[in-house]
Design a protein around this motif. Sequence first.
Motif, mmCIF file in Angstrom:
data_model
loop_
_atom_site.group_PDB
_atom_site.id
_atom_site.type_symbol
_atom_site.label_atom_id
_atom_site.label_comp_id
_atom_site.label_asym_id
_atom_site.label_seq_id
_atom_site.Cartn_x
_atom_site.Cartn_y
_atom_site.Cartn_z
ATOM 1 N N ASP A 1 34.705 3.640 -13.875
ATOM 2 C CA ASP A 1 36.254 3.998 -14.155
ATOM 3 C C ASP A 1 36.633 4.291 -12.553
ATOM 4 N N LYS A 2 35.793 4.480 -11.818
ATOM 5 C CA LYS A 2 36.230 4.761 -10.319
ATOM 6 C C LYS A 2 35.917 3.464 -9.346
ATOM 7 N N LEU A 27 34.736 2.228 -19.726
ATOM 8 C CA LEU A 27 34.627 2.184 -18.154
ATOM 9 C C LEU A 27 33.940 3.554 -17.954
ATOM 10 N N LYS A 28 34.374 4.393 -18.364
ATOM 11 C CA LYS A 28 33.604 5.849 -18.038
ATOM 12 C C LYS A 28 32.128 5.743 -18.367
ATOM 13 N N ASP A 48 38.981 2.759 -21.786
ATOM 14 C CA ASP A 48 38.834 4.143 -20.934
ATOM 15 C C ASP A 48 37.670 4.634 -21.263
#
Length: 393
Positions: free
Chosen positions: A76-77, A70-71, A67
């Motif tokens: 992340d989106k 990805l951020k 997580d």
Amino acid sequence: MRILSIETSCDDTAITIFEVKGGVQNATFKILAHNSNSQINVHIPYGGVFPALAKREHEKNLPILLDACLKQAKLDKFKPTGKKKIVDAIMVTYGPGLEMSLWTGIVFAKDLAKKWNVPLVPTNHMEGHVLSVFGKDKGTFKISKLKGPILSLLVSGGHTQLVLTKKWMDYEIIGETLDDAVGEAFDKVARMMDLPYPGGPQISKLAENIRVVGKQDLKGLRRPTGRVLSKNSAEFYADPSKLGFPISLPRPMLHTKDFNFSFSGLKTSVLYLIRDLKKSGVEIDDKIKAQIALEFENAAIECLTHKTKKVIEKYKIKTLIISGGVAANKHLRNEIQKIAKENKIKLMFPTPYLCSDNSIMIGIAGYLNYIKNKKKVPKPENIKATGNLRLGK
Ligand code: KG4
Ligand code: ZN
């Protein structure tokens, strides 16, 4: 292309996301995100890595690190569209290492590869250590062409190997330890002196406190009787004012004709030394510990450098790579630098952060193999944790 790499072979959990391009001798890597978790504090009470705990920690940390990555990479989106995928391939360590630990990374990577519908590249941890010399812990770095033959001295808590590379990314193990790995010996000796895990840095710190640095200092060293100290004796390397008594430990297999090592006898000699000292009423205080640390470090590093030198001469090595956790050792670095200078060869160490286990080196090794193998990968169900995986044929 964008890749994601995962490392869980021992007690470090790590994930990196890169943007990569180029071929096996000129690839460039841009780190988009990197997050890792060291389990050292969890294992300290056990004096070494406790596999079941390592597994639990990896399982707990992998989703958290993913997580965060990805951020950090602003993915992340991300919504996959057509051919555009969140990453184009996943690289995961499948050996060597602790099988319980390896499996956690592999299972996690398999799930991700399935979810994202991307190839999974099984990656050799030791090849990661070799190629870690090109890496950085952030930003961009490049693979460059090295003059061969290349010799890699891989020194960690699990391995002590001399690996010959005549052709780029081809590996032949020409020497290795017959028993304990050198890092393991450092850790065990540290434990005998009640120093915390991991013992390598502790032993090294103690030894450096009394090590005499620089030739000028060494020249005048004499025993109280006036006799000049012989080179290689602990006294020769130490500040006499900080010595309690002179000790000497063996250099196992120093003069054997092969390129193998043995550290178990050296470790046992320290055990007997401490036992005998205690029996004769000597308190193992900080001063004695430092002296044992110094002589142990001198002996272990001399075994490594002596054989490395022999290989350099025999195979006319042009580039020397030193990597793995023990490559952080200051005395090893100094001694190897002398040898490289004498033989006029290029010497490469990983940046200190990349000496210990990390996912950046797995991204490098995984990507280069993916390209080398023309993007052919095994079926995920055939990827298995291989604790004793070897480098080369
Ligand atoms: O490569 P690594 O992080 O993990 C393995 O794959 O084993 O290596 C860890 C080993 C430990 O045994 C640790 O004590 C040793 O590397 N180490 C050192 C030093 N820093 C770490 N040994 C000697 N001197 C150091 N400065
Ligand atoms: Zn390692």
